[in-house]
Every structure is written in C-alpha cells, then in structure tokens.
Design a protein around this motif. Structure first.
Motif, PDB file in Angstrom:
ATOM      1  N   SER A 139       0.834  -1.193   0.000  1.00  0.00           N
ATOM      2  CA  SER A 139       0.000   0.000   0.000  1.00  0.00           C
ATOM      3  C   SER A 139       0.875   1.251   0.000  1.00  0.00           C
ATOM      4  O   SER A 139       2.002   1.236   0.535  1.00  0.00           O
ATOM      5  CB  SER A 139      -0.884  -0.013   1.257  1.00  0.00           C
ATOM      6  N   PRO A 140       0.387   2.367  -0.549  1.00  0.00           N
ATOM      7  CA  PRO A 140       1.134   3.625  -0.443  1.00  0.00           C
ATOM      8  C   PRO A 140       1.322   4.106   0.991  1.00  0.00           C
ATOM      9  O   PRO A 140       2.119   5.026   1.222  1.00  0.00           O
ATOM     10  CB  PRO A 140       0.271   4.615  -1.242  1.00  0.00           C
ATOM     11  N   GLU A 141       0.621   3.516   1.931  1.00  0.00           N
ATOM     12  CA  GLU A 141       0.803   3.860   3.341  1.00  0.00           C
ATOM     13  C   GLU A 141       2.045   3.193   3.934  1.00  0.00           C
ATOM     14  O   GLU A 141       2.493   3.583   5.015  1.00  0.00           O
ATOM     15  CB  GLU A 141      -0.418   3.421   4.152  1.00  0.00           C
ATOM     16  N   GLU A 142       2.593   2.200   3.224  1.00  0.00           N
ATOM     17  CA  GLU A 142       3.697   1.407   3.762  1.00  0.00           C
ATOM     18  C   GLU A 142       5.035   1.859   3.177  1.00  0.00           C
ATOM     19  O   GLU A 142       5.094   2.708   2.291  1.00  0.00           O
ATOM     20  CB  GLU A 142       3.461  -0.072   3.441  1.00  0.00           C
ATOM     21  N   ALA A 143       6.090   1.250   3.682  1.00  0.00           N
ATOM     22  CA  ALA A 143       7.444   1.533   3.196  1.00  0.00           C
ATOM     23  C   ALA A 143       8.101   0.241   2.731  1.00  0.00           C
ATOM     24  O   ALA A 143       7.802  -0.843   3.248  1.00  0.00           O
ATOM     25  CB  ALA A 143       8.283   2.179   4.291  1.00  0.00           C
ATOM     26  N   TYR A 144       8.971   0.353   1.760  1.00  0.00           N
ATOM     27  CA  TYR A 144       9.713  -0.781   1.197  1.00  0.00           C
ATOM     28  C   TYR A 144      11.190  -0.416   1.274  1.00  0.00           C
ATOM     29  O   TYR A 144      11.552   0.744   1.116  1.00  0.00           O
ATOM     30  CB  TYR A 144       9.279  -0.992  -0.251  1.00  0.00           C
ATOM     31  N   SER A 145      12.035  -1.383   1.512  1.00  0.00           N
ATOM     32  CA  SER A 145      13.453  -1.094   1.733  1.00  0.00           C
ATOM     33  C   SER A 145      14.337  -1.830   0.740  1.00  0.00           C
ATOM     34  O   SER A 145      13.916  -2.811   0.105  1.00  0.00           O
ATOM     35  CB  SER A 145      13.859  -1.504   3.149  1.00  0.00           C
ATOM     36  N   ALA A 146      15.578  -1.381   0.656  1.00  0.00           N
ATOM     37  CA  ALA A 146      16.559  -2.068  -0.185  1.00  0.00           C
ATOM     38  C   ALA A 146      16.810  -3.482   0.323  1.00  0.00           C
ATOM     39  O   ALA A 146      17.016  -4.408  -0.467  1.00  0.00           O
ATOM     40  CB  ALA A 146      17.858  -1.271  -0.220  1.00  0.00           C
ATOM     41  N   ALA A 147      16.776  -3.654   1.634  1.00  0.00           N
ATOM     42  CA  ALA A 147      16.985  -4.996   2.200  1.00  0.00           C
ATOM     43  C   ALA A 147      15.861  -5.932   1.796  1.00  0.00           C
ATOM     44  O   ALA A 147      16.106  -7.090   1.425  1.00  0.00           O
ATOM     45  CB  ALA A 147      17.086  -4.910   3.719  1.00  0.00           C
ATOM     46  N   ARG A 148      14.621  -5.442   1.858  1.00  0.00           N
ATOM     47  CA  ARG A 148      13.499  -6.285   1.450  1.00  0.00           C
ATOM     48  C   ARG A 148      13.575  -6.571  -0.048  1.00  0.00           C
ATOM     49  O   ARG A 148      13.293  -7.691  -0.488  1.00  0.00           O
ATOM     50  CB  ARG A 148      12.167  -5.629   1.802  1.00  0.00           C
ATOM     51  N   PHE A 149      13.942  -5.546  -0.835  1.00  0.00           N
ATOM     52  CA  PHE A 149      14.083  -5.787  -2.271  1.00  0.00           C
ATOM     53  C   PHE A 149      15.096  -6.904  -2.524  1.00  0.00           C
ATOM     54  O   PHE A 149      14.848  -7.804  -3.338  1.00  0.00           O
ATOM     55  CB  PHE A 149      14.546  -4.529  -3.009  1.00  0.00           C
ATOM     56  N   ARG A 150      16.218  -6.855  -1.841  1.00  0.00           N
ATOM     57  CA  ARG A 150      17.255  -7.869  -2.087  1.00  0.00           C
ATOM     58  C   ARG A 150      16.718  -9.273  -1.795  1.00  0.00           C
ATOM     59  O   ARG A 150      16.937 -10.201  -2.578  1.00  0.00           O
ATOM     60  CB  ARG A 150      18.492  -7.574  -1.246  1.00  0.00           C
ATOM     61  N   ARG A 151      16.017  -9.420  -0.678  1.00  0.00           N
ATOM     62  CA  ARG A 151      15.451 -10.724  -0.348  1.00  0.00           C
ATOM     63  C   ARG A 151      14.431 -11.160  -1.404  1.00  0.00           C
ATOM     64  O   ARG A 151      14.450 -12.300  -1.871  1.00  0.00           O
ATOM     65  CB  ARG A 151      14.785 -10.671   1.028  1.00  0.00           C
ATOM     66  N   ASP A 152      13.539 -10.246  -1.762  1.00  0.00           N
ATOM     67  CA  ASP A 152      12.493 -10.580  -2.728  1.00  0.00           C
ATOM     68  C   ASP A 152      13.088 -10.893  -4.100  1.00  0.00           C
ATOM     69  O   ASP A 152      12.651 -11.833  -4.782  1.00  0.00           O
ATOM     70  CB  ASP A 152      11.497  -9.420  -2.851  1.00  0.00           C
ATOM     71  N   ALA A 153      14.067 -10.097  -4.509  1.00  0.00           N
ATOM     72  CA  ALA A 153      14.663 -10.302  -5.836  1.00  0.00           C
ATOM     73  C   ALA A 153      15.425 -11.614  -5.907  1.00  0.00           C
ATOM     74  O   ALA A 153      15.317 -12.356  -6.896  1.00  0.00           O
ATOM     75  CB  ALA A 153      15.578  -9.125  -6.183  1.00  0.00           C
ATOM     76  N   LEU A 154      16.205 -11.923  -4.887  1.00  0.00           N
ATOM     77  CA  LEU A 154      16.961 -13.179  -4.895  1.00  0.00           C
ATOM     78  C   LEU A 154      16.031 -14.385  -4.911  1.00  0.00           C
ATOM     79  O   LEU A 154      16.299 -15.378  -5.601  1.00  0.00           O
ATOM     80  CB  LEU A 154      17.898 -13.243  -3.689  1.00  0.00           C
ATOM     81  N   ALA A 155      14.934 -14.302  -4.167  1.00  0.00           N
ATOM     82  CA  ALA A 155      13.966 -15.404  -4.176  1.00  0.00           C
ATOM     83  C   ALA A 155      13.337 -15.559  -5.555  1.00  0.00           C
ATOM     84  O   ALA A 155      13.190 -16.689  -6.067  1.00  0.00           O
ATOM     85  CB  ALA A 155      12.884 -15.158  -3.126  1.00  0.00           C
ATOM     86  N   ALA A 156      12.975 -14.437  -6.178  1.00  0.00           N
ATOM     87  CA  ALA A 156      12.386 -14.499  -7.521  1.00  0.00           C
ATOM     88  C   ALA A 156      13.388 -15.015  -8.540  1.00  0.00           C
ATOM     89  O   ALA A 156      13.050 -15.828  -9.418  1.00  0.00           O
ATOM     90  CB  ALA A 156      11.879 -13.116  -7.926  1.00  0.00           C
ATOM     91  N   MET A 157      14.624 -14.562  -8.449  1.00  0.00           N
ATOM     92  CA  MET A 157      15.658 -15.024  -9.381  1.00  0.00           C
ATOM     93  C   MET A 157      15.861 -16.533  -9.265  1.00  0.00           C
ATOM     94  O   MET A 157      16.009 -17.233 -10.275  1.00  0.00           O
ATOM     95  CB  MET A 157      16.968 -14.282  -9.110  1.00  0.00           C
TER      96      MET A 157
END
Length: 318
Positions: free
Chosen positions: A76-94
């Motif tokens: 949601s636009p009310e939430e925040a996303y971080s570089a750390a979360r991106f790294r975890r999500d991206a590595l899992a997707a890769m």
C-alpha cells in the motif's frame, strides 16, 4: 581445491537492465521478453506501490498480462519498502525463475536496489518509530537543512552525498547514529560482498546527449499530466491515509502534485517543478551508473537500441 575435485557448477545467468528515467528500459525489456526465455523483475522503488500507475510509468494491465513483472504492486502507499526487502524478494524471484529453466531479467532505475543486490547490505538497526517521530518534530521546527548540518557534524561522509532536503535519508542516517553511536558511512564500509548466486550481465542504457534525454523527460511528464496524474494523487488521498513524508508521496511527480494540492506550491509551477525534479533524478541515476555500478553501456538514444542490447545478451542463450 583438491586436484581431483570436480569443477564448481556454473552459475545460472541473469540480466540487469538499468538506466535513468525515460531511457526506454521497459520497451527494451519487452523486446527481450519476446525474443528470449526471460522473466521480468521490476527494480523500481515507486512501482512497488499499489494504485500508483501514471506517475510511476507502470506498464498497463494488458502489458502486465502478456509480460508479467515480479515485484510490482507489492504494498500500500501507506507502507514503506526497503533495499533490504528488495534484495530478499529479488533473490527469491531469481532463484524461482532459474529453477524453472528461464533467465531473470531485472529492469529498472532504482540504483540503490541494484547496488544492494550486487554488494549486499550492512547490518543496520531496525527503524525506531519513537526516534523517527522525534526527528520529524525537530525537522518541522528547524527544517531538514538544520538536521543535515547536524548529520555533517557526526557523519560528514554521509552528509556530503545527501542533498540538504533529502529528509528520508538524513533521518535514517541520524537514526542509525543515535541507535549505534557509529556513523552510517562506517557501518556501510564494513559490509562484505556476498557470494554470487548468478552470472550477471549488467547493461546500462545511458544517453549520448543529455539534452535529448531532457526532452524525453519533458514529454514524459507532460504525458503523465495529460493522463491524469493530479486526479490519481487525489484518488490516493481519498483512498489511503497519506501524508507528505511517506515514501510513496516523496516519489518524483507525486511529491510535486502533493505540494500543489496542499497549497505549498503554486499550480502554475507544477510542470516546471516536476520536469526539474525528474531531471535531477536522472542525473543521480546516471552518476550511480557511471561511478558505482559500471555496466556495459549502450546509448539509449540509438535508433537500433533493442537490437544493440539483444546482441549483448544473445550469448547467454547459446
């Protein structure tokens, strides 16, 4: 390694397609997806937000149906996303994509996310809501440039790379210092580069003429205004509990519209301010690419841009 040991298995390939805003990354990514067995992963700190479409240049529904993008519409636009979360999500997707026998194609312009993927992240303390609220109050009373000066006194290296109005990063750097007693720059310098999980081909789309990219940026922002960017921000305000310091409303374009709606900036300056902010974003992205990420460079203004990128990535597919 023992003389008789078998060779280490080859790492699966992955493609990083990076570039500044208006460089044509999405169009190139779609051409690659038509030609090669790739799956797309978005590397965009604005496209993670649901219901933010026009100002993020998010692919339309038909495009996403034909060419699904991972890591879009996550929060949601009310939430925040971080570089750390991106790294975890991206590595899992890769890993999922590689296990399925396809090649991850990571495309976007959030250079911090690319750097996090490549270099890993230092172990930093979790956010402290009370401390952040105190810093917000202090900034409201004295302004973010005053807090930037405070940061310069305790962490000059971090302060030197941040604009005096970069509230989000100034706040985080002060928060880290107050929680750990150590400068953010020192903690970042200690991180160890993680072992690679993929054989990476990094391609950077950079302009041979900044003036031409600036023209594209102006046309792009004009198109967003014509498509209803202001109405989109109004809908977001009526749907979610938002304020101007949320990461979603600090995104380029959204921030300028928000300030007009809040009466903090004149409406007749919206176009000029939006284009200027987008140019500044592109400048920072280009600096990241040239000085930090250093990919193989392709001129994003070339008429045969997709063909040039295809020639670079084709060897990955035999």
């Amino acid at each position: 390694m023992n003389a008789g040991a078998p060779p280490a298995p080859a790492l699966p390939p992955a493609i990083l397609l990076m570039g500044p805003t208006a460089a044509g990354k999405t169009a190139v990514a779609l051409e690659l997806a038509r030609r090669f067995p790739v799956e797309l992963i978005s590397v965009d700190s604005a496209q993670v937000f649901r219901d933010m479409v026009i100002g993020t240049a998010k692919p339309d529904a038909a495009t996403l149906a034909a060419f699904p993008h991972r890591l879009i519409d996550l929060i949601s636009p009310e939430e925040a996303y971080s570089a750390a979360r991106f790294r975890r999500d991206a590595l899992a997707a890769m890993d999922e994509i590689s296990q399925a026998g396809r090649v991850p194609l990571l495309v976007g312009g959030t250079m911090l996310y690319f750097k996090a993927l490549l270099d890993g992240l230092a172990e930093l303390p979790a956010a402290d809501a009370g401390l952040r609220a105190a810093l917000d109050l202090k900034a409201a009373a004295h302004g973010w440039p005053a807090l930037h000066a405070e940061l310069a006194a305790v962490d000059p290296a971090t302060a030197a790379r941040l604009p005096t109005t970069d509230a989000q990063r100034i706040q985080r750097a002060l928060e880290v210092f107050q929680l750990t007693g150590r400068p953010l720059s020192a903690l970042l310098a200690r991180r160890e580069r993680p072992p690679p999980t993929h054989q990476l081909l990094a391609v950077g789309l950079l302009p041979s003429a900044r003036s031409d990219l600036h023209q594209r940026i102006a046309e792009r922002f004009d198109g967003m205004l014509a498509a209803g960017l202001e109405s989109e921000v109004e809908r977001l305000r009526s749907t979610y509990r938002l304020h101007g310091e949320l990461p979603a409303m600090r995104c380029v374009g959204y921030r300028q519209v928000w300030e007009v709606i809040e009466g903090k900036a004149p409406r007749d300056e919206l176009r000029e301010r939006g284009i200027y902010a987008t140019r500044q974003l592109a400048k920072r992205q280009i600096t990241w690419l040239a000085n930090t990420l250093r990919p193989q460079v392709v001129d994003c203004l070339a008429r045969d841009l997709p063909a040039r990128v295809m020639r670079l990535v084709a060897p990955l597919f035999g």
